[in-house]
Write an enzyme that holds these catalytic residues in place. Structure first.
Site, PDB file in Angstrom:
ATOM      1  N   ILE A   1       0.853  -1.187   0.000  1.00 23.28           N
ATOM      2  CA  ILE A   1       0.000   0.000   0.000  1.00 23.28           C
ATOM      3  C   ILE A   1       0.889   1.236   0.000  1.00 23.28           C
ATOM      4  CG2 ILE A   1      -1.878   1.218   1.175  1.00 23.28           C
ATOM      5  CD1 ILE A   1      -2.457  -1.454   2.649  1.00 23.28           C
TER       6      ILE A   1
ATOM      7  N   GLY B   1       1.474   5.461   0.291  1.00 21.09           N
ATOM      8  CA  GLY B   1       0.896   6.627   0.943  1.00 21.09           C
ATOM      9  C   GLY B   1       0.186   6.309   2.235  1.00 21.09           C
TER      10      GLY B   1
ATOM     11  N   SER C   1       1.035   7.217   5.429  1.00 24.44           N
ATOM     12  CA  SER C   1       1.349   8.053   6.590  1.00 24.44           C
ATOM     13  C   SER C   1       0.104   8.652   7.227  1.00 24.44           C
ATOM     14  CB  SER C   1       2.328   9.171   6.203  1.00 24.44           C
ATOM     15  OG  SER C   1       1.743  10.034   5.247  1.00 24.44           O
TER      16      SER C   1
ATOM     17  N   TYR D   1      -5.073  18.468 -11.068  1.00 22.63           N
ATOM     18  CA  TYR D   1      -5.401  17.283 -10.284  1.00 22.63           C
ATOM     19  C   TYR D   1      -6.381  16.385 -11.037  1.00 22.63           C
ATOM     20  CZ  TYR D   1      -7.163  14.438  -6.423  1.00 22.63           C
ATOM     21  OH  TYR D   1      -7.540  13.388  -5.633  1.00 22.63           O
TER      22      TYR D   1
END
Length: 283
Positions: free
Chosen positions: A18, A20, A22, A157
């Site tokens: 997995i 990201g 944090s 984005y």
């Protein structure tokens, strides 16, 4: 609440990587997967920020295999996967928000958004595919309703998320011929640090020149949307459902709000019609 999806004795040999982890969805998914019996390789760009993940794992009575991974750095990707002998699932979650409009930012700014949110996904997926072919595994990529519907001041984005959606929808029938399933997970507003990390200040609209009224209206609407945001743990629950599904859907919208929003554009909400059509193109 984090649910247990599969008994540990049936999942103990299954490994998921997995990205990201944090905070937010990645953190919640790592802990939920570990509780579900998966061996979790939990990655983040800066492992000095692992405190919340490790605390959550300890509170849940589980462990994770913490590794550094910068999805934009090919050497980092290769180093992270070095020594991984079996991989059953990849959850592409790492990403970064961005608010701005073309006239007021550089093309380099837009390119940087693409590097993290699009090419970062490709780097990790490409490196993982040989392992996933060997295990008959699956790729799950967290995109956004912004990968379905273009949104004001989210040009870069949404472009990156549109690119991810198009790439994965195109990859899905090809990967299926070698035993790998591909899915995208589309949340709407999620209660996490994602928006905070965009770095918008209260006076951002005042600095937007001719776009000030439009940006002010957008920011007000965004604050209202995130006031009733979905919990990251709820999104993690949907990801765990996909990890456990015998035949996972291509597209999963994670809330009623997300389904309603994306449904403005999409009639085929689970992506099966397109998947079944394009599967015929490759045999």
């Amino acid at each position: 609440m984090i649910r247990n999806y599969l008994e540990p004795d049936t999942m103990s040999d299954k490994t998921v990587l997995i990205t990201g982890t944090s905070s937010g969805i990645g953190l919640a998914t790592a802990v939920a997967a570990a509780r579900g019996g998966w061996h979790v390789i939990a990655t983040m760009r800066n492992t000095a920020k692992a405190g919340p993940l490790l605390a959550a794992a300890e509170a849940a009575g589980v462990t994770v295999d913490l590794r550094a991974l910068d999805v934009t750095d090919q050497a980092s990707v290769e180093a992270c996967l070095a020594g991984v002998e079996r991989l059953d699932a990849l959850v592409n979650n790492a990403g970064a928000g961005h608010v701005g409009t073309l006239e007021q930012e550089s093309v380099a700014d837009v390119r940087a958004v693409m590097e993290v949110n699009f090419f970062g996904v490709l780097h990790v997926t490409k490196a993982a595919l040989p392992l996933l072919r060997a295990s008959g595994g699956r790729v799950l990529t967290v995109t956004s309703v912004g990968g379905v519907v273009g949104q004001p001041f989210n040009e870069a984005y949404c472009a990156a998320k549109f690119a991810v959606e198009g790439f994965m929808e195109s990859l899905a029938p090809v990967a299926a011929t070698v035993g790998v399933s591909v899915s995208v997970v589309e949340p709407g507003a999620v209660a996490s640090e994602f928006v905070t990390n965009v770095g918008l200040t209260d006076d951002a609209a005042e600095q937007a020149g001719p776009y000030a009224p439009a940006l002010a209206a957008y920011l007000e609407r965004t604050r209202d949307a995130f006031a009733s945001a979905q919990a990251a743990e709820d999104v993690a629950a949907r990801i765990l459902d996909l990890l456990a599904a015998e035949r996972p859907a291509f597209r999963v919208l994670t809330s009623d709000a997300a389904r309603g929003f994306a449904g403005i554009k999409l009639r085929d909400l689970d992506g099966s019609a397109v998947r079944d059509l394009t599967a015929g193109w490759v045999g």
